[in-house]
Design a protein around this motif. Structure first.
Motif, PDB file in Angstrom:
ATOM      1  N   CYS A 191       0.830  -1.216   0.000  1.00 24.65           N
ATOM      2  CA  CYS A 191       0.000   0.000   0.000  1.00 24.65           C
ATOM      3  C   CYS A 191       0.858   1.257   0.000  1.00 24.65           C
ATOM      4  CB  CYS A 191      -0.983   0.001   1.164  1.00 24.65           C
ATOM      5  SG  CYS A 191      -0.398   0.727   2.699  1.00 24.65           S
ATOM      6  N   CYS A 192       2.139   1.102   0.327  1.00 26.26           N
ATOM      7  CA  CYS A 192       2.973   2.312   0.413  1.00 26.26           C
ATOM      8  C   CYS A 192       4.375   2.049  -0.150  1.00 26.26           C
ATOM      9  CB  CYS A 192       3.032   2.833   1.842  1.00 26.26           C
ATOM     10  SG  CYS A 192       3.406   1.607   3.103  1.00 26.26           S
ATOM     11  N   THR A 193       5.257   1.456   0.668  1.00 22.10           N
ATOM     12  CA  THR A 193       6.663   1.357   0.252  1.00 22.10           C
ATOM     13  C   THR A 193       6.867   0.465  -0.967  1.00 22.10           C
ATOM     14  OG1 THR A 193       7.012  -0.411   1.867  1.00 22.10           O
ATOM     15  CG2 THR A 193       7.565   1.820   2.564  1.00 22.10           C
ATOM     16  N   SER A 194       5.962  -0.479  -1.197  1.00 25.87           N
ATOM     17  CA  SER A 194       6.142  -1.405  -2.322  1.00 25.87           C
ATOM     18  C   SER A 194       5.053  -1.257  -3.376  1.00 25.87           C
ATOM     19  CB  SER A 194       6.165  -2.852  -1.818  1.00 25.87           C
ATOM     20  OG  SER A 194       7.254  -3.074  -0.978  1.00 25.87           O
ATOM     21  N   SER A 195       4.434  -0.098  -3.457  1.00 24.14           N
ATOM     22  CA  SER A 195       3.324   0.034  -4.411  1.00 24.14           C
ATOM     23  C   SER A 195       3.804  -0.069  -5.855  1.00 24.14           C
ATOM     24  CB  SER A 195       2.558   1.337  -4.175  1.00 24.14           C
ATOM     25  OG  SER A 195       3.392   2.437  -4.379  1.00 24.14           O
ATOM     26  N   VAL A 196       5.017   0.415  -6.111  1.00 21.12           N
ATOM     27  CA  VAL A 196       5.551   0.306  -7.479  1.00 21.12           C
ATOM     28  C   VAL A 196       5.814  -1.167  -7.816  1.00 21.12           C
ATOM     29  CG1 VAL A 196       7.490   0.892  -8.975  1.00 21.12           C
ATOM     30  CG2 VAL A 196       6.539   2.617  -7.447  1.00 21.12           C
ATOM     31  N   ASP A 216      -7.384  -0.033   0.954  1.00 24.48           N
ATOM     32  CA  ASP A 216      -7.924   0.939   0.004  1.00 24.48           C
ATOM     33  C   ASP A 216      -6.837   1.499  -0.916  1.00 24.48           C
ATOM     34  OD1 ASP A 216      -9.860   2.719  -1.069  1.00 24.48           O
ATOM     35  OD2 ASP A 216      -9.023   4.312   0.164  1.00 24.48           O
ATOM     36  N   LYS A 217      -5.650   1.653  -0.379  1.00 23.80           N
ATOM     37  CA  LYS A 217      -4.558   2.181  -1.203  1.00 23.80           C
ATOM     38  C   LYS A 217      -4.125   1.153  -2.250  1.00 23.80           C
ATOM     39  CE  LYS A 217      -2.669   5.443   2.125  1.00 23.80           C
ATOM     40  NZ  LYS A 217      -1.471   5.862   2.886  1.00 23.80           N
ATOM     41  N   ILE A 218      -4.199  -0.106  -1.886  1.00 25.00           N
ATOM     42  CA  ILE A 218      -3.861  -1.167  -2.846  1.00 25.00           C
ATOM     43  C   ILE A 218      -4.905  -1.196  -3.965  1.00 25.00           C
ATOM     44  CG2 ILE A 218      -3.613  -3.677  -3.132  1.00 25.00           C
ATOM     45  CD1 ILE A 218      -2.532  -3.744  -0.251  1.00 25.00           C
ATOM     46  N   LYS A 219      -6.147  -1.109  -3.558  1.00 27.01           N
ATOM     47  CA  LYS A 219      -7.241  -1.075  -4.555  1.00 27.01           C
ATOM     48  C   LYS A 219      -7.030   0.081  -5.538  1.00 27.01           C
ATOM     49  CE  LYS A 219     -12.177   0.218  -4.508  1.00 27.01           C
ATOM     50  NZ  LYS A 219     -13.029  -0.732  -5.220  1.00 27.01           N
ATOM     51  N   GLN A 220      -6.694   1.236  -4.985  1.00 23.60           N
ATOM     52  CA  GLN A 220      -6.499   2.416  -5.825  1.00 23.60           C
ATOM     53  C   GLN A 220      -5.354   2.207  -6.810  1.00 23.60           C
ATOM     54  OE1 GLN A 220      -8.720   5.091  -5.078  1.00 23.60           O
ATOM     55  NE2 GLN A 220      -8.134   5.456  -7.195  1.00 23.60           N
ATOM     56  N   THR A 221      -4.264   1.629  -6.304  1.00 26.48           N
ATOM     57  CA  THR A 221      -3.094   1.364  -7.163  1.00 26.48           C
ATOM     58  C   THR A 221      -3.479   0.450  -8.323  1.00 26.48           C
ATOM     59  OG1 THR A 221      -1.562   1.622  -5.326  1.00 26.48           O
ATOM     60  CG2 THR A 221      -0.758   0.356  -7.202  1.00 26.48           C
ATOM     61  N   ILE A 222      -4.206  -0.607  -8.010  1.00 23.33           N
ATOM     62  CA  ILE A 222      -4.573  -1.586  -9.040  1.00 23.33           C
ATOM     63  C   ILE A 222      -5.556  -0.978 -10.040  1.00 23.33           C
ATOM     64  CG2 ILE A 222      -5.703  -3.824  -9.439  1.00 23.33           C
ATOM     65  CD1 ILE A 222      -2.943  -4.032  -8.140  1.00 23.33           C
ATOM     66  N   GLU A 223      -6.553  -0.293  -9.521  1.00 23.62           N
ATOM     67  CA  GLU A 223      -7.564   0.266 -10.429  1.00 23.62           C
ATOM     68  C   GLU A 223      -6.972   1.344 -11.331  1.00 23.62           C
ATOM     69  OE1 GLU A 223     -11.715  -0.691  -8.101  1.00 23.62           O
ATOM     70  OE2 GLU A 223     -10.868   1.308  -7.880  1.00 23.62           O
ATOM     71  N   GLY A 257      -9.100   2.542   9.557  1.00 24.51           N
ATOM     72  CA  GLY A 257      -8.685   2.872   8.193  1.00 24.51           C
ATOM     73  C   GLY A 257      -8.653   1.651   7.283  1.00 24.51           C
ATOM     74  N   GLN A 258      -8.464   0.487   7.875  1.00 25.89           N
ATOM     75  CA  GLN A 258      -8.457  -0.731   7.061  1.00 25.89           C
ATOM     76  C   GLN A 258      -9.857  -1.108   6.557  1.00 25.89           C
ATOM     77  OE1 GLN A 258      -6.317  -3.599   9.594  1.00 25.89           O
ATOM     78  NE2 GLN A 258      -4.503  -3.218   8.343  1.00 25.89           N
ATOM     79  N   LEU A 259     -10.860  -0.425   7.095  1.00 31.73           N
ATOM     80  CA  LEU A 259     -12.236  -0.693   6.638  1.00 31.73           C
ATOM     81  C   LEU A 259     -12.621   0.184   5.448  1.00 31.73           C
ATOM     82  CD1 LEU A 259     -13.958  -0.648  10.164  1.00 31.73           C
ATOM     83  CD2 LEU A 259     -13.333  -2.683   8.862  1.00 31.73           C
ATOM     84  N   GLU A 260     -11.833   1.165   5.154  1.00 24.99           N
ATOM     85  CA  GLU A 260     -12.202   2.137   4.116  1.00 24.99           C
ATOM     86  C   GLU A 260     -12.414   1.471   2.762  1.00 24.99           C
ATOM     87  OE1 GLU A 260     -10.910   5.873   3.595  1.00 24.99           O
ATOM     88  OE2 GLU A 260     -11.254   6.377   5.695  1.00 24.99           O
ATOM     89  N   ASN A 261     -13.550   1.766   2.180  1.00 19.62           N
ATOM     90  CA  ASN A 261     -13.903   1.260   0.851  1.00 19.62           C
ATOM     91  C   ASN A 261     -13.973  -0.261   0.776  1.00 19.62           C
ATOM     92  OD1 ASN A 261     -14.476   3.517  -0.740  1.00 19.62           O
ATOM     93  ND2 ASN A 261     -12.296   4.004  -0.851  1.00 19.62           N
TER      94      ASN A 261
END
Lengths: 190, 205
Positions: free
Chosen positions: B71-76, B105-112, B143-147
């Motif tokens: 979700c953060c350091t390894s999103s690339v 949610d950040k992972i979802k955003q990255t993928i989408e 925060g882990q519940l978001e989206n």
């Protein structure tokens, strides 16, 4: 820990990524008036050392470093014995892999006791267990089967061993104490 | 390719749920020789993994993403990994098991953003530890519940019904429409549960 002539931090492999301090380095300047004094960034530097392979990057300490040394935060995180210790947010993350000679069952039972004790220790320190996990793989049997055309010869050996993978994620305890607790558990397995 | 992100705090039971979900998806996937039914991305914050070993031993296709959080350091690296898996396996389902320290949610955003694919979040929570975690790190755990599309309240075998209800009420203070389903991942989760869960979010199982 020093990794001379190399810069191994992931962000050094990507020219577009800047140092987290968002400052530029000036490679022409020396870092310290007094090399024995610790750097304000809390990292361990040598007076002729440099953080970066490219000049656009810099570090929060604001110092320049010679290119023959890797910055503390570019090095692997703390290593205590064969433990790898890293951090994320406020978590302390310990991982290890060991090959332990011995039978699977008693090792499994000893680890179960050890992990339970570790969780109790974390609680006693008012810490919080994220998770404490191990994976065990039994190994040890091998055989050579051979023939020259007159039946098959079988030579079997059995040296039981267990491959242990460990992951510990814990919050709000002393890192060195935690590492010592983990090492104590692992070292009892031999 | 449809993507599911399995999120939730450390020790909530994500891997146990994943084993059952993957088994269900493999059994239900179309018999298409050109695709792999399910590929798993296993993200571990530490330098080596434990859960991936269990998953690989089950015969599942697992790609490891270690030493960082997707979700953060390894999103690339996550983007690169998914790109590779899409090309190499063309899976019908990609299940990403987040680290327990990730914001799904950040992972979802990255993928989408990168792949324009439908991505759903299933967040797993530990019924027994929920209130303790909320007390200790409320912004992060909530925060882990978001989206999230749904929340699986795991380990209900360790608490009474009243506690389960209070956990649901607590979760729904963050999002009152969030569907919450009590489960115990140590016992078989029925196929019709997965069908209903996924049918409501992901079309054409």
């Amino acid at each position: 820990m020093k990794n001379e002539h190399q810069h191994q931090h992931p962000h050094l492999e990507q020219d577009e990524i800047r140092c987290s301090c968002d400052q530029d380095h000036d490679h022409s300047k020396r870092q310290y008036a007094h090399p024995d004094e610790p750097c304000s960034c809390g990292h361990d530097h040598h007076e002729h050392q440099n953080h970066h392979s490219h000049q656009e990057e810099s570090y929060i300490c604001g110092h320049d470093h010679d290119k023959h040394e890797i910055h503390e935060h570019l090095r692997p995180k703390t290593n205590l014995g064969d433990l790898s210790i890293t951090h994320h947010e406020n978590a302390i993350i310990i991982s290890a892999e060991r090959e332990i000679s011995g039978e699977y069952l008693p090792i499994k039972e000893a680890i179960a006791v050890g992990l339970n004790g570790l969780a109790d220790w974390v609680e006693s320190q008012n810490g919080l267990v994220g998770h404490i996990k191990t994976h065990l793989t039994e190994k040890g049997k091998s055989a050579i089967l051979s023939t020259t055309g007159d039946g098959v010869q079988v030579n079997e050996v059995y040296h039981p061993k267990v491959i242990l993978n460990l992951a510990v994620i814990v919050f709000a305890v002393d890192e060195a104490d935690l590492a010592n607790q983990v090492l104590t558990i692992l070292n009892k397995l031999y | 390719m449809k993507v599911i992100v399995l999120g939730g705090f450390l020790g909530s039971g994500k891997t146990s749920v994943l084993l059952q979900l993957a088994e269900f998806l493999v059994a239900r996937s179309l018999n298409n020789e050109n695709t792999t039914p399910v590929v798993i991305v296993e993200n571990e914050i530490g330098g080596s993994g434990v859960d991936n070993l269990l998953l690989e031993n089950q015969g599942l296709t697992v790609k490891n993403l270690f030493a960082g959080c997707a979700c953060c350091t390894s999103s690339v690296q996550l983007e690169d990994t998914v790109s590779y898996l899409k090309k190499e396996f063309d899976p019908q389902w990609l299940v990403i098991e987040a680290t327990g320290l990730a914001y799904p949610d950040k992972i979802k955003q990255t993928i989408e953003d990168a792949f324009l694919v439908e991505t759903e979040i299933i967040t797993i929570i530990d019924a027994k530890r929920w209130f303790r975690l909320i007390a200790a790190m409320e912004p992060f755990v909530s925060g882990q519940l978001e989206n999230a599309s749904s929340v699986l309240i795991n380990k209900v075998d360790t608490v009474d019904e009243q506690k389960v209800q209070s956990v649901i009420e607590s979760i729904q203070t963050y999002n009152k429409k969030l569907p919450c389903y009590p489960i115990s991942a140590i016992i078989k989760i029925p196929d019709d549960f997965w069908e209903r869960l996924l049918d409501q979010r992901l079309i054409a199982l």
